[in-house]
Design an enzyme around this catalytic site. Structure first.
Site, mmCIF file in Angstrom:
data_model
loop_
_atom_site.group_PDB
_atom_site.id
_atom_site.type_symbol
_atom_site.label_atom_id
_atom_site.label_comp_id
_atom_site.label_asym_id
_atom_site.label_seq_id
_atom_site.Cartn_x
_atom_site.Cartn_y
_atom_site.Cartn_z
ATOM 1 N N LEU A 77 0.814 -1.214 0.000
ATOM 2 C CA LEU A 77 0.000 0.000 0.000
ATOM 3 C C LEU A 77 0.849 1.267 0.000
ATOM 4 O O LEU A 77 1.851 1.354 0.704
ATOM 5 C CB LEU A 77 -0.908 0.012 1.234
ATOM 6 N N HIS A 128 -3.386 4.203 -2.471
ATOM 7 C CA HIS A 128 -4.347 3.282 -1.831
ATOM 8 C C HIS A 128 -4.970 3.918 -0.595
ATOM 9 O O HIS A 128 -6.165 3.787 -0.339
ATOM 10 C CB HIS A 128 -3.637 2.004 -1.359
#
Ligand code: PAF
Length: 280
Positions: free
Chosen positions: A32, A36
């Site tokens: 991530l 994100h």
């Protein structure tokens, strides 16, 4: 934050959710980054204090072709879970094994036509893998809203079509590209760039900014907008640089309605994509 590892655990968790609470979902392949996390924060905002934010972290094998970077795709589950919790996520589905989603599976979901262009041309089968996994996850999670990034513009267009065609319920929301300070679009794959390739990859946002400047200055012919792409993106290896109709994703020669300039370029063997929406 609850971490669920199996399909059965997701089904049981979903059955136990109170009716009426908004369930916002962000599917990811992990590693991530701020892009994100912006989707997760938006999911939190939409779910509100009484709602639930769920994510999935799953490097989906069916969307990688032979010779693509499935084995090299970066992974950091512990780091991802810490970041997701800090972004307000309540539940993470991290399948223990691809079999949780694919055991005995015989069904594929395919959106025809929209995958003929851009990434679909050089990654045959990629979007079939994406639509199939998102349909499977949608059936398990049954979200009120699912949030996707606009960096994968073609993916988002294809998922919107699938969502409408299959009457999946809930809503799909797209969120703007998040960029590094030098303009490079955030991507998990950026982690695979060596320092020289990372520096050279700045050519992509530089080129996108130039295309936008030309467009804002009145250029409408595709040749005037991207004719010098090969020089501008040196030393990148171009997969495609195209201007397409923003809805049909078909190549155009002149911009008369909403259009998308989309690029896929390899630096040091790492395939990077970017796009700019051009609205006359
Ligand atoms: O955009 C991604 O990260 C993936 O394509 C998705 C939507 C999570 C499906 O695996």
């Amino acid at each position: 934050m609850i971490v669920l590892r199996t399909r059965d655990a997701v089904l049981a968790w979903r059955q136990g959710l109170a009716d009426g609470a908004t369930l916002a979902f962000v599917p990811t392949m992990g590693f991530l980054h701020e892009g994100h996390l912006s989707l997760m924060r938006e999911a939190r905002r939409r779910a509100g204090d009484d709602g639930v934010v769920a994510i999935s972290i799953f490097v989906n094998p069916t969307q990688f072709g032979p010779g693509e970077d499935l084995d090299r795709y970066p992974r950091d589950e512990a780091g991802d879970l810490a970041k997701a919790a800090a972004a307000g996520v309540d539940v993470a589905f991290c399948p223990a094994d691809p079999a949780e989603l694919y055991a005995r599976s015989r069904t594929w979901v395919e959106v025809e036509g929209l995958d003929r262009h851009l990434c679909g041309r050089s990654r045959p089968g990629h979007f079939r893998g994406v639509t199939t996994i998102v349909a499977k996850l949608w059936g398990l999670i049954r979200p009120d809203v699912a949030i996707f990034g606009e960096k994968d513009f073609q993916q988002l267009a294809i998922l919107r079509r699938m969502h409408a065609d299959l009457n999946l319920g809930g809503e799909i929301v797209g969120m703007p590209i998040v960029r590094e300070t030098d303009g490079l679009a955030m991507s998990s794959r950026n982690a695979n760039l060596d320092p020289a390739s990372r520096a050279a990859a700045r050519a992509i946002p530089g080129f996108m900014a130039e295309v936008r400047r030309r467009f804002d200055g009145g250029a409408r012919s595709v040749d005037a907008l991207i004719g010098d792409a090969r020089d501008a993106l040196e030393p990148g290896v171009i997969d495609y640089v195209e201007v397409v109709d923003a809805e049909l994703l078909e190549p155009i020669a002149e911009i008369t309605g909403p259009a998308l300039c989309a690029v896929a370029v390899r630096f040091g063997g790492v395939r990077l994509i970017d796009n700019a929406l051009l609205r006359p």
